[in-house]
Design a protein around this motif. Structure first.
Motif, PDB file in Angstrom:
ATOM      1  N   ILE A  41       0.857  -1.185   0.000  1.00  0.00           N
ATOM      2  CA  ILE A  41       0.000   0.000   0.000  1.00  0.00           C
ATOM      3  C   ILE A  41       0.892   1.233   0.000  1.00  0.00           C
ATOM      4  CG2 ILE A  41      -2.082  -1.078   0.966  1.00  0.00           C
ATOM      5  CD1 ILE A  41      -1.253  -0.071   3.740  1.00  0.00           C
ATOM      6  N   ILE A  42       0.563   2.150  -0.882  1.00  0.00           N
ATOM      7  CA  ILE A  42       1.360   3.371  -1.081  1.00  0.00           C
ATOM      8  C   ILE A  42       0.552   4.550  -0.567  1.00  0.00           C
ATOM      9  CG2 ILE A  42       2.411   4.884  -2.816  1.00  0.00           C
ATOM     10  CD1 ILE A  42       2.701   2.323  -4.598  1.00  0.00           C
ATOM     11  N   THR A  59       2.488  -4.273   3.248  1.00  0.00           N
ATOM     12  CA  THR A  59       3.762  -3.560   3.197  1.00  0.00           C
ATOM     13  C   THR A  59       3.461  -2.100   2.893  1.00  0.00           C
ATOM     14  OG1 THR A  59       4.883  -5.540   2.398  1.00  0.00           O
ATOM     15  CG2 THR A  59       6.020  -3.430   2.077  1.00  0.00           C
ATOM     16  N   HIS A  60       3.873  -1.212   3.787  1.00  0.00           N
ATOM     17  CA  HIS A  60       3.604   0.221   3.654  1.00  0.00           C
ATOM     18  C   HIS A  60       4.751   0.908   2.925  1.00  0.00           C
ATOM     19  CE1 HIS A  60       1.027  -1.067   6.888  1.00  0.00           C
ATOM     20  NE2 HIS A  60       0.484   0.111   7.027  1.00  0.00           N
ATOM     21  N   ILE A  61       4.420   1.688   1.909  1.00  0.00           N
ATOM     22  CA  ILE A  61       5.404   2.573   1.272  1.00  0.00           C
ATOM     23  C   ILE A  61       4.911   3.996   1.515  1.00  0.00           C
ATOM     24  CG2 ILE A  61       6.565   3.280  -0.842  1.00  0.00           C
ATOM     25  CD1 ILE A  61       6.080   0.501  -1.983  1.00  0.00           C
ATOM     26  N   ILE A  62       5.727   4.778   2.198  1.00  0.00           N
ATOM     27  CA  ILE A  62       5.354   6.138   2.567  1.00  0.00           C
ATOM     28  C   ILE A  62       6.138   7.125   1.705  1.00  0.00           C
ATOM     29  CG2 ILE A  62       5.326   7.843   4.436  1.00  0.00           C
ATOM     30  CD1 ILE A  62       5.535   4.340   5.566  1.00  0.00           C
ATOM     31  N   LEU A  85       6.395   3.065  -6.960  1.00  0.00           N
ATOM     32  CA  LEU A  85       5.994   2.045  -7.935  1.00  0.00           C
ATOM     33  C   LEU A  85       7.179   1.200  -8.374  1.00  0.00           C
ATOM     34  CD1 LEU A  85       3.487   4.186  -9.996  1.00  0.00           C
ATOM     35  CD2 LEU A  85       2.935   2.356  -8.374  1.00  0.00           C
ATOM     36  N   ARG A  86       8.363   1.819  -8.458  1.00  0.00           N
ATOM     37  CA  ARG A  86       9.570   1.098  -8.866  1.00  0.00           C
ATOM     38  C   ARG A  86       9.925  -0.002  -7.868  1.00  0.00           C
ATOM     39  NH1 ARG A  86      11.898   5.533 -10.706  1.00  0.00           N
ATOM     40  NH2 ARG A  86      12.975   6.019  -8.789  1.00  0.00           N
ATOM     41  N   ILE A  87       9.731   0.263  -6.565  1.00  0.00           N
ATOM     42  CA  ILE A  87      10.131  -0.725  -5.558  1.00  0.00           C
ATOM     43  C   ILE A  87       8.995  -1.694  -5.193  1.00  0.00           C
ATOM     44  CG2 ILE A  87      11.909   0.817  -4.617  1.00  0.00           C
ATOM     45  CD1 ILE A  87      10.061   1.149  -2.126  1.00  0.00           C
ATOM     46  N   VAL A  94      -0.902  -3.299  -6.671  1.00  0.00           N
ATOM     47  CA  VAL A  94      -0.497  -2.417  -5.574  1.00  0.00           C
ATOM     48  C   VAL A  94      -1.590  -1.369  -5.397  1.00  0.00           C
ATOM     49  CG1 VAL A  94       1.975  -2.794  -5.901  1.00  0.00           C
ATOM     50  CG2 VAL A  94       0.881  -0.872  -7.028  1.00  0.00           C
ATOM     51  N   PHE A  95      -1.727  -0.899  -4.171  1.00  0.00           N
ATOM     52  CA  PHE A  95      -2.828   0.005  -3.838  1.00  0.00           C
ATOM     53  C   PHE A  95      -2.313   1.365  -3.387  1.00  0.00           C
ATOM     54  CE2 PHE A  95      -4.491  -4.214  -3.579  1.00  0.00           C
ATOM     55  CZ  PHE A  95      -5.735  -4.091  -4.182  1.00  0.00           C
ATOM     56  N   ILE A  96      -2.891   2.393  -3.957  1.00  0.00           N
ATOM     57  CA  ILE A  96      -2.599   3.757  -3.530  1.00  0.00           C
ATOM     58  C   ILE A  96      -3.765   4.170  -2.644  1.00  0.00           C
ATOM     59  CG2 ILE A  96      -2.313   6.132  -4.318  1.00  0.00           C
ATOM     60  CD1 ILE A  96      -0.895   4.836  -6.812  1.00  0.00           C
TER      61      ILE A  96
END
Length: 162
Positions: A41-42, A59-62, A85-87, A94-96
């Motif tokens: 989740i982004i 998995t959190h991407i901040i 998005l690259r990682i 993947v969810f924004i």
């Protein structure tokens, strides 16, 4: 990779105010959990900071401009939506998950939108971008009337990019 925006927004596209949601819809929370569990989740920093703790089983991407931003173990920090998005796993959905600025930056990149349309207009300081029906096709629609647990009627809407 499938990029999906997931949000709950009022008729006037209101998302939240003062870094908080402006309604309590337990069924929408359950749907959000079911859809995003097990995925990346982004989100923007303010959205991340609105949680009491990281959401389980995701998995959190901040995204933040703060160079030394500290996050709990298992959370990743990046400087842009492109880097997020690259990682992310390239073969997965993947969810924004917000907030308003992140949705605005990513709607053109998205393949799908999972929107809970809350049938009210509400005062807010954060908004979901307008969905241009020239670019998006409504795939599914599921209406839910208000009840003792849900203060507003709402409809789950699934859009796919044309």
């Amino acid at each position: 990779m499938t990029i999906t925006l997931i949000a709950a927004a009022a008729e006037n596209n209101a998302l939240g105010k003062d870094n908080d949601l402006v309604w309590h819809l337990p069924d929408d929370f359950k749907r959000f959990k079911a859809i995003t569990s097990g995925h990346y989740i982004i989100m923007g920093r303010k959205t991340f900071e609105s949680f009491p703790k990281p959401l389980p089983n995701r998995t959190h991407i901040i995204i933040t401009r703060q160079k030394e931003y500290q996050v709990p173990e298992g959370c990743l920090v990046v400087a842009s939506i492109e880097e997020a998005l690259r990682i992310s796993p390239q073969e997965e959905e993947v969810f924004i998950i917000g907030g308003g600025e992140i949705y605005k930056q990513s709607i053109a990149l998205a393949d799908k939108i999972e929107l809970t349309r809350v049938h009210t207009e509400i005062e807010a300081d954060t908004f979901f971008p307008e969905i241009d029906l020239n670019h998006w096709k409504l795939l599914e629609e599921e209406y839910h009337p208000k009840d003792e647990k849900h203060q507003f009627d709402f409809t789950y809407l699934t859009y796919l990019k044309k």
